[in-house]
Design a protein around this motif. Structure first.
Motif, PDB file in Angstrom:
ATOM      1  N   THR A   1       0.827  -1.214   0.000  1.00 36.16           N
ATOM      2  CA  THR A   1       0.000   0.000   0.000  1.00 36.16           C
ATOM      3  C   THR A   1       0.858   1.260   0.000  1.00 36.16           C
ATOM      4  OG1 THR A   1      -0.161   0.145   2.429  1.00 36.16           O
ATOM      5  CG2 THR A   1      -1.815  -1.202   1.278  1.00 36.16           C
ATOM      6  N   TYR A   2       2.108   1.143   0.420  1.00 37.38           N
ATOM      7  CA  TYR A   2       3.022   2.285   0.410  1.00 37.38           C
ATOM      8  C   TYR A   2       3.980   2.236  -0.785  1.00 37.38           C
ATOM      9  CZ  TYR A   2       1.261   3.299   5.070  1.00 37.38           C
ATOM     10  OH  TYR A   2       0.431   3.600   6.127  1.00 37.38           O
ATOM     11  N   ASN A   3       3.625   1.419  -1.777  1.00 41.55           N
ATOM     12  CA  ASN A   3       4.376   1.340  -3.043  1.00 41.55           C
ATOM     13  C   ASN A   3       5.839   0.951  -2.846  1.00 41.55           C
ATOM     14  OD1 ASN A   3       2.082   2.203  -4.598  1.00 41.55           O
ATOM     15  ND2 ASN A   3       2.499   4.299  -3.909  1.00 41.55           N
ATOM     16  N   VAL A   4       6.093   0.104  -1.856  1.00 44.46           N
ATOM     17  CA  VAL A   4       7.449  -0.417  -1.666  1.00 44.46           C
ATOM     18  C   VAL A   4       7.716  -1.457  -2.752  1.00 44.46           C
ATOM     19  CG1 VAL A   4       8.979  -1.710  -0.134  1.00 44.46           C
ATOM     20  CG2 VAL A   4       7.398   0.003   0.814  1.00 44.46           C
ATOM     21  N   PRO A   5       8.814  -1.355  -3.511  1.00 44.93           N
ATOM     22  CA  PRO A   5       9.109  -2.348  -4.552  1.00 44.93           C
ATOM     23  C   PRO A   5       9.241  -3.749  -3.952  1.00 44.93           C
ATOM     24  CG  PRO A   5      10.545  -0.428  -4.760  1.00 44.93           C
ATOM     25  CD  PRO A   5       9.837  -0.289  -3.459  1.00 44.93           C
ATOM     26  N   SER A   6       8.752  -4.740  -4.652  1.00 42.86           N
ATOM     27  CA  SER A   6       8.770  -6.110  -4.127  1.00 42.86           C
ATOM     28  C   SER A   6      10.182  -6.598  -3.836  1.00 42.86           C
ATOM     29  CB  SER A   6       8.080  -7.060  -5.116  1.00 42.86           C
ATOM     30  OG  SER A   6       8.717  -7.016  -6.388  1.00 42.86           O
ATOM     31  N   LYS A   7      11.172  -6.102  -4.602  1.00 46.92           N
ATOM     32  CA  LYS A   7      12.550  -6.548  -4.385  1.00 46.92           C
ATOM     33  C   LYS A   7      13.106  -6.061  -3.042  1.00 46.92           C
ATOM     34  CE  LYS A   7      14.632  -2.658  -6.909  1.00 46.92           C
ATOM     35  NZ  LYS A   7      15.480  -2.276  -8.076  1.00 46.92           N
ATOM     36  N   ARG A   8      12.382  -5.125  -2.397  1.00 51.32           N
ATOM     37  CA  ARG A   8      12.845  -4.603  -1.105  1.00 51.32           C
ATOM     38  C   ARG A   8      11.964  -5.067   0.057  1.00 51.32           C
ATOM     39  NH1 ARG A   8      15.008   1.518  -1.408  1.00 51.32           N
ATOM     40  NH2 ARG A   8      16.169   0.712   0.372  1.00 51.32           N
ATOM     41  N   PHE A   9      11.043  -6.003  -0.211  1.00 56.85           N
ATOM     42  CA  PHE A   9      10.168  -6.483   0.852  1.00 56.85           C
ATOM     43  C   PHE A   9      10.966  -7.089   2.007  1.00 56.85           C
ATOM     44  CE2 PHE A   9       6.046  -7.225  -1.803  1.00 56.85           C
ATOM     45  CZ  PHE A   9       5.842  -5.860  -1.833  1.00 56.85           C
TER      46      PHE A   9
END
Length: 490
Positions: free
Chosen positions: A456-464
């Motif tokens: 929801t905060y548009n964090v890129p999946s590669k940085r999860f």
């Protein structure tokens, strides 16, 4: 010869007997050649160098917080008489360290990864524990005793004396880091001190899981228990939880504090990772936006940036290269000072230009040491050889120097030369205006898993995974509405 050896051993025994002091923590007698006054002097000497090396974080709220909590904890410690200083240094690395005499340092990298005041307090107590238990002073004393015993052995054995320099270096390396016993004792003190000032020390154990996960993500893998001076993070987790329970029962402590939200709010806006204005690396090129220069880093080489210099080294560790500001009003004066300071002798020197900038290129070798001249040639290590460029640009003189053994100089010369001769002005406005990433504290509006919240905060999946570690959570953890979490934004 036997008489000389006996005398040297007797000297060591006398030193040992006269240099025992009561440990403030254990109450037992320890070997200690360093007085408290010397400890304080060591700290006072080291502090300016540490601050110069890293710089201080310009965050009055956090600096005030660490000083207040540190002073509160020092007052209930085993050595409340010391004048402690607590500082947050400007480094993205996850680290905290202490030097003798009461000086404690936390990096902004480790501050960003704490998720409560209690986690911070446990590690703060651990570092104060190194000081109160005199671990640094004992370390210095062990090194001194090792040298005394080594000298006795050298007198007794001419064969051993031939390798005196190597053995002296080895003796110092034995005590270069705190041992596992010291680390465990500091963990115990961290639990004790943080509990005594009202924090739930079990949260200190949770932070060891963060350290373990960060180590695994960075490619270091799990630290084997018997191959590290620090105890295994997983072992520390279990031990600290047990110690926390014991101290809570022993002190009848109730209403111990975690301080999660209050701590997270202090992190708002803290720079995360590398600060571009101090220089950054992208695609193997180092850029310095403020000083407006760039140069390439050899492929596969590691690098470390600090306010004082950029260091580079290949994986095999057989060479080292650095860039730093040179001292001197001219290229020649700067070169002479560097050579003198490092006991090098120039064997070739020439005026050159580097991408239109005036420069001086110097090849130098290690100056002969008189004590080495007395040894047989085959027992000497190969002398070092260096390629240095002194480049005039923007009102400064920059020194790029590559160093290796003379026998390997031709192998590393192309890498040294390519880096120095490709130093140039930085004109790319995108690089010059690069903004740092900062920690932002968000209030969760819609409950869900951490992964769903991050989306929801548009964090890129590669940085999860990175954000999960930063928050001390798993991606599958359920997050309730109104929970504070950390994200990273520009």
């Amino acid at each position: 010869m036997k008489k000389l050896f006996s005398c040297s051993l007797a000297t060591a025994v006398i030193l040992l007997f006269n240099s025992c002091a009561t440990n403030p923590v254990t109450g037992k007698r320890d070997i200690n050649f360093v007085s408290e006054e010397q400890e304080v002097a060591m700290g006072l000497q080291a502090d300016p160098a540490i601050v110069a090396q890293f710089g201080l974080v310009q965050n009055p709220t956090l600096q005030r917080f660490i000083q207040e909590k540190g002073s509160q904890m020092a007052a209930i410690s085993h050595r409340p008489n010391l004048k402690y200083e607590f500082k947050i240094v400007d480094s993205p690395v996850l680290n905290a360290f202490a030097v003798p005499g009461g000086f404690v340092y936390f990096t902004r990298g480790i501050m960003a990864h704490f998720n409560s005041e209690a986690q911070f307090a446990g590690v703060l107590g651990h570092e104060i524990g190194h000081i109160t238990a005199r671990h640094s002073a004992q370390q210095q004393s062990k090194s001194t005793l090792a040298q005394v015993l080594l000298m006795g052995g050298m007198i007794a054995s001419p064969t051993l004396a031939q390798y005196g320099n190597e053995l002296s270096q080895g003796a110092g390396l034995l005590f270069l880091k705190f041992g596992r016993d010291d680390e465990r004792q500091s963990d115990e003190l961290g639990v004790e001190y943080s509990t005594k000032i009202g924090y739930d020390a079990s949260h200190m154990a949770d932070f060891f899981q963060t350290l373990q996960r960060q180590s695994q993500q960075s490619g270091q893998g799990e630290i084997p228990t018997f191959l590290s001076s620090h105890p295994n993070p997983g072992d520390r987790y279990n031990t600290v939880h047990q110690l926390a329970d014991q101290w809570q029962k022993q002190t009848n402590a109730t209403n111990l504090k975690e301080g999660r939200d209050s701590y997270l709010r202090m992190l708002e806006g803290l720079i995360y990772g590398e600060d571009p204005k101090q220089g950054f690396v992208e695609n193997s090129i180092f850029y310095h936006p403020e000083l407006k220069f760039q140069f390439p880093i050899p492929a596969g080489w590691q690098h470390q940036n600090s306010p004082q210099q950029v260091q580079m080294a290949p994986q095999d560790g057989k060479a080292m290269m650095f860039l730093r500001l040179a001292q001197g009003t001219s290229l020649e004066a700067a070169a002479q000072k560097m050579l003198t300071d490092n006991q090098l002798q120039a064997i070739e020197s020439k005026q050159v230009t580097v991408n239109g900038l005036p420069a001086l290129a110097v090849i130098s070798q290690q100056a002969p040491q008189q004590q080495q001249q007395q040894q047989a040639q085959q027992q000497q290590a190969p002398p070092i050889q260096a390629l240095s460029y002194f480049i005039q640009y923007g009102g400064n003189i920059y020194n790029i120097t590559g160093v290796t053994a003379a026998t390997d100089f031709n192998t590393y010369f192309p890498a040294f030369s390519a880096t120095a001769t490709n130093f140039r002005q930085l004109t790319d406005q995108e690089k010059i205006n690069r903004k740092p990433e900062v920690v932002r504290i968000k209030t969760v509006k819609t409950p869900g898993t951490l992964q769903q919240v991050l989306q929801t905060y548009n964090v890129p999946s590669k940085r999860f995974d990175e954000m999960a570690i930063l928050n001390g959570m798993q991606l599958t953890d359920r997050i309730a509405a109104n929970t504070l979490i950390k994200v990273v934004e520009k």
